[in-house]
Scaffold this active site. Structure first.
Site, PDB file in Angstrom:
ATOM      1  N   HIS A 126      50.498  46.503  40.527  1.00 57.95           N
ATOM      2  CA  HIS A 126      49.770  47.499  39.700  1.00 57.95           C
ATOM      3  C   HIS A 126      50.453  48.732  39.824  1.00 57.95           C
ATOM      4  CE1 HIS A 126      46.835  44.118  39.786  1.00 57.95           C
ATOM      5  NE2 HIS A 126      46.569  44.607  38.294  1.00 57.95           N
ATOM      6  N   ASP A 170      48.345  43.445  28.559  1.00 57.41           N
ATOM      7  CA  ASP A 170      48.323  43.664  29.979  1.00 57.41           C
ATOM      8  C   ASP A 170      48.903  42.251  30.447  1.00 57.41           C
ATOM      9  OD1 ASP A 170      45.283  44.203  32.247  1.00 57.41           O
ATOM     10  OD2 ASP A 170      47.495  44.559  32.424  1.00 57.41           O
TER      11      ASP A 170
HETATM   12  C1  LIG Z   1      50.701  36.216  35.950  1.00 53.42           C
HETATM   13  C2  LIG Z   1      49.122  36.516  36.222  1.00 53.42           C
HETATM   14  N1  LIG Z   1      48.612  35.641  37.299  1.00 53.42           N
HETATM   15  C3  LIG Z   1      47.295  35.831  37.686  1.00 53.42           C
HETATM   16  C4  LIG Z   1      46.771  34.760  38.278  1.00 53.42           C
HETATM   17  C5  LIG Z   1      45.332  34.859  38.732  1.00 53.42           C
HETATM   18  C6  LIG Z   1      44.740  35.918  38.366  1.00 53.42           C
HETATM   19  C7  LIG Z   1      43.177  36.222  38.740  1.00 53.42           C
HETATM   20  O1  LIG Z   1      42.775  37.421  38.728  1.00 53.42           O
HETATM   21  N2  LIG Z   1      42.610  35.163  38.803  1.00 53.42           N
HETATM   22  C8  LIG Z   1      41.178  35.046  39.147  1.00 53.42           C
HETATM   23  C9  LIG Z   1      40.101  35.031  38.011  1.00 53.42           C
HETATM   24  C10 LIG Z   1      40.626  33.848  37.092  1.00 53.42           C
HETATM   25  C11 LIG Z   1      38.845  34.753  38.231  1.00 53.42           C
HETATM   26  C12 LIG Z   1      45.418  37.242  37.387  1.00 53.42           C
HETATM   27  C13 LIG Z   1      46.593  37.016  37.087  1.00 53.42           C
HETATM   28  N3  LIG Z   1      47.460  37.981  36.372  1.00 53.42           N
HETATM   29  C14 LIG Z   1      46.911  38.929  35.589  1.00 53.42           C
HETATM   30  C15 LIG Z   1      45.515  39.952  35.700  1.00 53.42           C
HETATM   31  C16 LIG Z   1      44.726  39.870  34.564  1.00 53.42           C
HETATM   32  C17 LIG Z   1      43.875  40.705  34.465  1.00 53.42           C
HETATM   33  O2  LIG Z   1      42.934  40.910  33.549  1.00 53.42           O
HETATM   34  C18 LIG Z   1      43.103  40.470  32.273  1.00 53.42           C
HETATM   35  C19 LIG Z   1      44.558  41.035  31.665  1.00 53.42           C
HETATM   36  C20 LIG Z   1      41.872  40.958  31.416  1.00 53.42           C
HETATM   37  C21 LIG Z   1      43.036  38.968  31.895  1.00 53.42           C
HETATM   38  C22 LIG Z   1      43.359  41.218  35.788  1.00 53.42           C
HETATM   39  C23 LIG Z   1      44.147  41.383  36.955  1.00 53.42           C
HETATM   40  C24 LIG Z   1      45.357  40.435  36.941  1.00 53.42           C
HETATM   41 CL1  LIG Z   1      46.193  40.373  38.103  1.00 53.42          CL
HETATM   42  N4  LIG Z   1      48.056  39.452  35.080  1.00 53.42           N
HETATM   43  N5  LIG Z   1      48.989  38.535  35.204  1.00 53.42           N
HETATM   44  C25 LIG Z   1      48.521  37.656  35.964  1.00 53.42           C
HETATM   45 MG   LIG Z   2      43.579  46.298  35.793  1.00 55.23          MG
HETATM   46 ZN   LIG Z   3      46.998  45.764  34.227  1.00 57.24          ZN
END
Ligand SMILES: Cc1nc2ccc(C(=O)NCC(C)C)cc2n2c(-c3cc(OC(C)(C)C)ccc3Cl)nnc12
Ligand SMILES: [Mg+2]
Ligand SMILES: [Zn+2]
Length: 342
Positions: A82, A234
């Site tokens: 981030h 995002d």
């Molecule tokens: C590659 C990739 N893997 C991830 C694996 C797990 C999780 C996670 O939080 N799992 C727990 C939940 C399901 C309860 C997030 C991941 N992630 C994000 C991300 C997206 C976000 O929010 C939006 C954009 C609104 C979806 C906010 C923060 C993050 Cl880090 N961006 N890329 C990723």
């Molecule tokens: Mg964020």
């Molecule tokens: Zn972000």
């Protein structure tokens, strides 16, 4: 195509410099992280505002816009994922979305301006830990915002507003009072939409909009479309070549596992996804792709046919994770750390 066992060995180094992959800044396949570091980001952001016509339309002073962008870049911390290169990647993808004729037709200029600024600012001062961690550890941010929820996202918005109040950084000084209020309301809603819990609560409404088709006369559709374009931006790292997606996932798990280590030191037991001893990265990625990322790009590609190839790249990346997962299952290796991600 890459043989399954070769995927394990592929590293970001093996791939020719991504610029050879992505000759053009204006292509969805362009890898924004390939442009390097330093003030080149600000130059690139200035040209995005210029190309979208915002500098002329809202009479931005270039000096004010440059100072604002430098303060935004400075507002990000040096955490594995981030950081400002994430913000720039998100802003670049949003820039490509805003150039699509049907997006120009669907959203007002103020909404498009709000989206680009929100994308660049949406994770300002992120500490590399989750909202759950803020609440459990009773951090200062939790003290401030726990009653409203979306603790981190409220802070990202507050930081954005505070930059606008800094000396000669208020890019919106040329807007009328009503326009100013509208842009700040939009930016707040768009940044709050990046709280994954808020997104998961809202995604059925987005699906409903896709089913009936975007109706520009409904304010709710404008709001849902802005949220969808924000969350797609995002997540856009997952729509690039697999080596970029794999490397980015590696950065995310560096943050997750550091948080898990911290929670253990504090005597708390981290969830499996954050526990470097227990987490199986490909499995978590498969679940995240299936439950969060693929639906977002499925919906956006229904609204915007120009995003079909992007949706297809996500599906290819999902398959790569499935192959990695099956290889690790067969090898029965202990829950995989991050080494194969390097
Ligand atoms: C590659 C990739 N893997 C991830 C694996 C797990 C999780 C996670 O939080 N799992 C727990 C939940 C399901 C309860 C997030 C991941 N992630 C994000 C991300 C997206 C976000 O929010 C939006 C954009 C609104 C979806 C906010 C923060 C993050 Cl880090 N961006 N890329 C990723
Ligand atoms: Mg964020
Ligand atoms: Zn972000």
């Amino acid at each position: 195509s890459i043989a399954p066992e070769d995927i394990l060995r592929l590293t970001v180094r093996d791939i020719p410099a991504s610029t050879s992959y992505h000759p053009d800044f204006t292509q969805f396949s362009f890898v924004p992280r390939s442009i390097g570091a330093g003030d080149i980001y600000v130059e690139a952001c200035l040209s995005m505002f210029k190309e979208l016509g915002f500098i002329d339309r809202y009479r931005f002073r270039r000096r004010t816009l440059a100072r604002f962008l430098l303060m935004v870049q400075k507002g990000y911390r040096d955490v594995p994922y981030h950081n400002f290169s994430h913000a720039f990647a998100v802003g670049h993808f949003c820039f490509l979305l805003l150039r699509i004729p049907s997006v120009k037709a669907a959203l007002t200029d103020l909404e498009r301006l709000s989206l680009l600024v929100a994308c660049l600012c949406h994770d300002i001062d992120h500490r590399g830990t989750t909202n759950a961690f803020q609440l459990q550890s009773k951090t200062p941010l939790a003290q401030l915002y726990s009653s409203e929820g979306s603790v981190l996202e409220r802070h990202h918005f507050a930081q954005t507003v505070s930059i606008l109040t800094m000396e000669d950084c208020n890019i919106f000084e040329g807007l009328t009072r009503k326009e100013y209020q509208t842009v700040l309301d939009n930016i707040r809603e768009i940044i709050l939409a990046t709280d994954i819990a808020a997104h998961l609560r809202k995604v059925s409404r987005i699906k409903g909009m896709v089913n009936v088709g975007f109706d520009g006369t409904q304010q709710e559709h404008h709001y849902l479309l802005m949220c969808l374009l924000m969350t797609a931006s995002d997540l856009s790292d997952q729509s690039k070549d697999f080596n970029n997606s794999k490397a980015i996932a590696g950065n995310i798990y560096k943050e997750f596992f550091s948080q898990g280590d911290l929670e253990k030191q504090m005597g708390n037991r981290p969830i499996e996804m954050m526990d470097r001893e227990r987490a199986c990265v490909p499995k978590i990625q498969l679940e995240f792709m299936d439950t969060v990322a693929l639906p977002v790009f499925d919906y956006i590609s229904h609204l915007l046919p120009e995003l079909t190839s992007t949706y297809n790249s996500l599906q290819q990346n999902r398959q790569c994770w499935a192959i990695l997962d099956s290889i690790l299952q067969e090898e029965g290796t202990s829950p995989a750390g991050l080494d194969f991600l390097q």
